[in-house]
Scaffold this motif. Structure first.
Motif, short mmCIF file in Angstrom:
data_model
loop_
_atom_site.label_atom_id
_atom_site.label_comp_id
_atom_site.label_asym_id
_atom_site.label_seq_id
_atom_site.Cartn_x
_atom_site.Cartn_y
_atom_site.Cartn_z
N GLN A 1 -3.45 35.11 5.03
CA GLN A 1 -3.54 36.62 5.26
C GLN A 1 -4.69 36.84 6.09
O GLN A 1 -5.72 36.07 5.88
N ARG A 2 -4.50 37.59 7.21
CA ARG A 2 -5.88 37.96 8.06
C ARG A 2 -6.83 38.75 7.37
O ARG A 2 -8.12 38.37 7.64
N ARG A 3 -6.60 39.57 6.63
CA ARG A 3 -7.43 40.57 5.89
C ARG A 3 -7.94 39.85 4.41
O ARG A 3 -7.10 39.31 3.74
N ARG A 4 -9.27 40.10 4.28
CA ARG A 4 -10.00 39.38 3.22
C ARG A 4 -9.45 40.16 1.92
O ARG A 4 -9.66 41.44 1.91
N TYR B 1 -15.26 30.17 -3.37
CA TYR B 1 -14.04 30.31 -4.03
C TYR B 1 -14.08 28.93 -4.96
O TYR B 1 -14.24 27.83 -4.35
N GLY C 1 -10.98 32.22 7.61
CA GLY C 1 -10.41 33.58 8.06
C GLY C 1 -9.76 34.27 7.19
O GLY C 1 -8.83 33.61 6.26
N GLY C 2 -9.97 35.48 6.86
CA GLY C 2 -9.34 36.48 6.21
C GLY C 2 -9.32 35.85 4.53
O GLY C 2 -10.62 35.53 4.09
N SER C 3 -8.20 35.83 3.99
CA SER C 3 -8.11 35.41 2.60
C SER C 3 -7.68 33.83 2.53
O SER C 3 -7.34 33.35 1.40
N ASN C 4 -7.75 33.21 3.57
CA ASN C 4 -7.48 31.95 3.62
C ASN C 4 -8.82 30.85 3.59
O ASN C 4 -9.91 31.40 3.75
#
Lengths: 116, 119
Positions: free
Chosen positions: B98-101, A32, A98-101
């Motif tokens: 957010q948990r989901r990508r 990213y 994790g996820g979008s983080n």
């Protein structure tokens, strides 16, 4: 560990001239990538970001950046610089958490001076 | 629309004193980050919270540093027995974790920073 290199500590351009700020990163996976701008004594404002998809990213204030995987680069460009663009610019790479983080790792910055 | 708020903006303290900085994130942002920036350098990661849980701490965060985020809202960063090397700007940032990508990811928003000068 990821790292970011901004080869130019200080760049001076004339108002109206084009601008390119260089950024190279080191990261084991698809990165990213971000560019932030900081005015003196202020916090950071996001100019643009790349997560996936089109490698040419448009941002605010007329800035754009291009992700080149083969060169591990994410250079920032603007076709015509305005005096108000004078500031410090930081390139950053985001390490997913994790996820979008993600967690950001910044370069040391490039200080842009604009001559009238 | 209120952004990330940090207080105080400037603090001058004598070596050996304790200081505390406060950060109020953007409403409903569950992730909160602390960074430190010294002159001529880019920001360096210190720690981050997911709600009230502190999930990661950098090696830069010595035993004299402690960060809290009670109830998952505002956060405080305390520095005990300050040293001249602690002089820096301390930046707080927040994001809607957010948990989901997702394709676009979520943006991390920074506050204006708290300047610390240790004399």
């Amino acid at each position: 560990a990821q790292s970011v290199t901004q080869p130019d500590i200080h760049i001076t351009v004339s108002e109206g001239a084009s601008l390119e700020l260089r950024c190279n990163y080191s990261y084991g996976a698809t990165p990213y990538l971000f560019w932030y701008v900081q005015s003196p004594g202020q916090g950071l404002q996001l100019l643009l970001k790349y997560f996936s998809g089109d490698t040419l990213v448009q941002g605010i204030k007329g800035f754009e950046a291009e992700f080149k995987r083969s060169q591990s680069s994410f250079n920032l460009r603007k076709p015509s610089v305005h005096w108000s663009d004078a500031a410090e610019y930081f390139c950053a790479v985001g390490q997913p958490s994790g996820g979008s983080n993600y967690k950001l790792t910044f370069g040391k910055g490039t200080l842009l001076t604009v001559n009238p | 629309d209120t952004g990330v708020s940090q207080n105080p903006r400037h603090k001058i303290t004598k070596r050996g004193q304790n200081v505390t900085f406060r950060c109020d994130p953007i409403s409903e942002h569950n992730r909160l980050y602390w960074y430190r920036q010294t002159l001529g350098q880019g920001p360096e990661f210190l720690t981050y919270f997911q709600n009230e849980a502190q999930l990661e701490k950098s090696r830069l965060l010595s035993d004299r540093f402690s960060a809290e985020r009670p109830k998952g809202s505002f956060s405080t960063l305390e520095i005990q027995r300050t040293e001249q090397g602690d002089s820096a700007m301390y930046l707080c940032a927040s994001s809607l974790g957010q948990r989901r990508r997702q394709y676009s990811g979520n943006t991390i928003y920074f506050g204006e920073g708290s300047w610390l000068t240790v004399v």
